[in-house]
Design a protein around this motif. Structure first.
Motif, PDB file in Angstrom:
ATOM      1  N   ILE A 142      42.792  -8.612  -6.659  1.00  0.00           N
ATOM      2  CA  ILE A 142      42.269  -9.026  -5.360  1.00  0.00           C
ATOM      3  C   ILE A 142      40.822  -9.436  -5.590  1.00  0.00           C
ATOM      4  O   ILE A 142      40.027  -8.668  -6.137  1.00  0.00           O
TER       5      ILE A 142
ATOM      6  N   VAL B  90      46.615 -13.271  -9.115  1.00  0.00           N
ATOM      7  CA  VAL B  90      45.753 -13.060  -7.949  1.00  0.00           C
ATOM      8  C   VAL B  90      46.641 -12.997  -6.711  1.00  0.00           C
ATOM      9  O   VAL B  90      47.346 -13.959  -6.395  1.00  0.00           O
TER      10      VAL B  90
ATOM     11  N   LEU C 299      49.679  -6.061   1.508  1.00  0.00           N
ATOM     12  CA  LEU C 299      48.315  -6.567   1.560  1.00  0.00           C
ATOM     13  C   LEU C 299      48.034  -7.311   2.851  1.00  0.00           C
ATOM     14  O   LEU C 299      46.941  -7.255   3.399  1.00  0.00           O
TER      15      LEU C 299
ATOM     16  N   GLY D 248      45.438 -11.805  -3.575  1.00  0.00           N
ATOM     17  CA  GLY D 248      44.687 -11.833  -2.328  1.00  0.00           C
ATOM     18  C   GLY D 248      43.222 -12.127  -2.555  1.00  0.00           C
ATOM     19  O   GLY D 248      42.682 -11.900  -3.641  1.00  0.00           O
ATOM     20  N   GLY D 249      42.586 -12.655  -1.520  1.00  0.00           N
ATOM     21  CA  GLY D 249      41.150 -12.904  -1.545  1.00  0.00           C
ATOM     22  C   GLY D 249      40.533 -12.375  -0.264  1.00  0.00           C
ATOM     23  O   GLY D 249      41.109 -12.501   0.821  1.00  0.00           O
ATOM     24  N   ILE D 250      39.368 -11.751  -0.378  1.00  0.00           N
ATOM     25  CA  ILE D 250      38.688 -11.163   0.781  1.00  0.00           C
ATOM     26  C   ILE D 250      37.280 -11.731   0.898  1.00  0.00           C
ATOM     27  O   ILE D 250      36.502 -11.684  -0.057  1.00  0.00           O
TER      28      ILE D 250
ATOM     29  N   ILE E 266      40.465  -4.686  -8.025  1.00  0.00           N
ATOM     30  CA  ILE E 266      39.614  -5.464  -7.124  1.00  0.00           C
ATOM     31  C   ILE E 266      38.436  -5.954  -7.953  1.00  0.00           C
ATOM     32  O   ILE E 266      37.697  -5.155  -8.533  1.00  0.00           O
TER      33      ILE E 266
ATOM     34  N   TRP F 124      46.213 -17.086   1.448  1.00  0.00           N
ATOM     35  CA  TRP F 124      45.926 -15.907   0.618  1.00  0.00           C
ATOM     36  C   TRP F 124      44.506 -15.378   0.759  1.00  0.00           C
ATOM     37  O   TRP F 124      44.222 -14.251   0.343  1.00  0.00           O
TER      38      TRP F 124
ATOM     39  N   HIS G  64      47.342  -7.325 -11.514  1.00  0.00           N
ATOM     40  CA  HIS G  64      47.316  -7.920 -10.183  1.00  0.00           C
ATOM     41  C   HIS G  64      45.904  -7.773  -9.624  1.00  0.00           C
ATOM     42  O   HIS G  64      45.325  -6.685  -9.673  1.00  0.00           O
TER      43      HIS G  64
ATOM     44  N   ARG H 174      40.957 -18.197  -8.911  1.00  0.00           N
ATOM     45  CA  ARG H 174      42.387 -17.894  -8.992  1.00  0.00           C
ATOM     46  C   ARG H 174      43.078 -18.760 -10.037  1.00  0.00           C
ATOM     47  O   ARG H 174      43.866 -18.259 -10.852  1.00  0.00           O
TER      48      ARG H 174
ATOM     49  N   CYS I  38      43.558  -7.712   3.799  1.00  0.00           N
ATOM     50  CA  CYS I  38      43.580  -9.160   3.929  1.00  0.00           C
ATOM     51  C   CYS I  38      44.136  -9.598   5.270  1.00  0.00           C
ATOM     52  O   CYS I  38      44.605 -10.711   5.425  1.00  0.00           O
TER      53      CYS I  38
ATOM     54  N   HIS J  48      37.094  -0.848  -0.218  1.00  0.00           N
ATOM     55  CA  HIS J  48      38.369  -1.544  -0.343  1.00  0.00           C
ATOM     56  C   HIS J  48      39.283  -0.873  -1.368  1.00  0.00           C
ATOM     57  O   HIS J  48      40.504  -0.827  -1.177  1.00  0.00           O
TER      58      HIS J  48
END
Length: 307
Positions: free
Chosen positions: A10, A43, A160, A45-47, A195, A79, A8, A32, A165, A102
């Motif tokens: 991020i 994927v 998350l 999450g995205g920051i 991450i 996301w 998984h 992604r 996020c 993070h």
């Protein structure tokens, strides 16, 4: 590979975002899509992490404006989120320190044990303390209590959305509560969470410039975390990696997005978008989303040559 055995991920992107462009958002989407197609990753999450004002780059507008523009750029995404932590520090932070922040935040708030690239975690990364009695999350007795991928992903996504996020309100960006109690989560499930730094091939190439990066930081960024590279303008990423001993050493930790999408540098370049704004070029709509353009015009940003 089942949903629970996939890694998984991020995606974290650090940068000036001065301003954030359509290309920056497309990089997230392309990364992604590619990671999902490999069958090895999910994927979740995205920051977007804008740099501190003290970074010192010429023409860098205040973080107040850049955070708002980033928020406008991701407002339709379910996301990708904007994180203000970098901007709220006393001074500029290295990319390495942002990644570590993070990672540590995830550990504290979710109870996750984040594995790095070289030493995948052999312990459950999501679990409740073993001295507590298990609490059923789903009350319907007709539903099996056995954890499933869908349940785990749902719980992870819920967590998350309350951590890194989080989507802050437009008027005020606030810190995430690092001591928040997110409640009971699934037991005994092994989920590897990583991450990864998302970047373009220009950043990858900067690793090869002597003295530009601290070598110990590079070891952590590429060796411990790993990076996802979205190539621009047909850049030869293999050639770039061969020019750096650290990149060669951790070549397996560098994931290069390979797809058929035409991704010209101008679509990502904040510099070209600023030039278009300064010259009243109608093609600015190719670079920036309309909400970002509207905010720039309203705030009178990037009007003169210095900004």
């Amino acid at each position: 590979m089942t949903e629970t055995t996939k890694t998984h991920v991020i995606l974290l992107s650090c940068g000036s975002f001065n301003p954030i462009t359509k290309g920056h958002i497309q990089m997230f989407e392309r990364a992604r899509d590619y990671l999902h197609k490999t069958g090895r990753f999910i994927v979740i999450g995205g920051i977007v992490s804008p740099v501190h004002d003290s970074y010192g780059k010429q023409g860098l507008v205040s973080s107040r404006h850049r955070l708002t523009m980033c928020q406008l750029a991701v407002q339709s995404s379910d996301w990708i989120r904007v994180d203000p932590w970098e901007c709220y520090q006393d001074t500029w932070q290295t990319t390495c320190s942002v990644l570590e922040h993070h990672r540590d935040l995830m550990k504290r708030v979710t109870g996750c044990i984040l594995s790095n690239v070289n030493t995948p975690s052999m312990t459950p990364v999501i679990g409740q303390p073993q001295n507590e009695s298990p609490q059923p999350i789903y009350q319907n007795r007709n539903i099996s209590n056995k954890p499933t991928a869908a349940r785990i992903l749902g719980k992870m996504g819920e967590s998350l959305s309350r951590i890194c996020c989080v989507r802050p309100p437009m008027e005020r960006f606030t810190f995430v509560d690092e001591n928040a109690n997110l409640g009971t989560v699934m037991r005994y499930e092994e989920i590897e969470l990583r991450i990864l730094l998302l970047c373009g091939s220009d950043l990858l190439e900067s690793f090869c410039i002597p003295g530009l990066w601290n070598e110990s930081d590079m070891e952590v960024i590429v060796g411990d975390f790993g990076i996802v590279v979205v190539p621009r303008d047909g850049t030869d990423t293999d050639r770039i990696m061969n020019h750096s001993s650290i990149l060669r050493k951790y070549k397996n930790n560098i994931l290069v997005v390979k797809d058929d999408v035409n991704h010209p540098m101008s679509v990502v370049s904040s510099t070209k978008s600023r030039l278009a704004l300064q010259h009243g070029d109608g093609h600015v709509v190719d670079y920036l989303s309309q909400p970002v353009i509207d905010y720039i015009l309203k705030s009178q940003l990037y009007i003169n040559a210095s900004g």
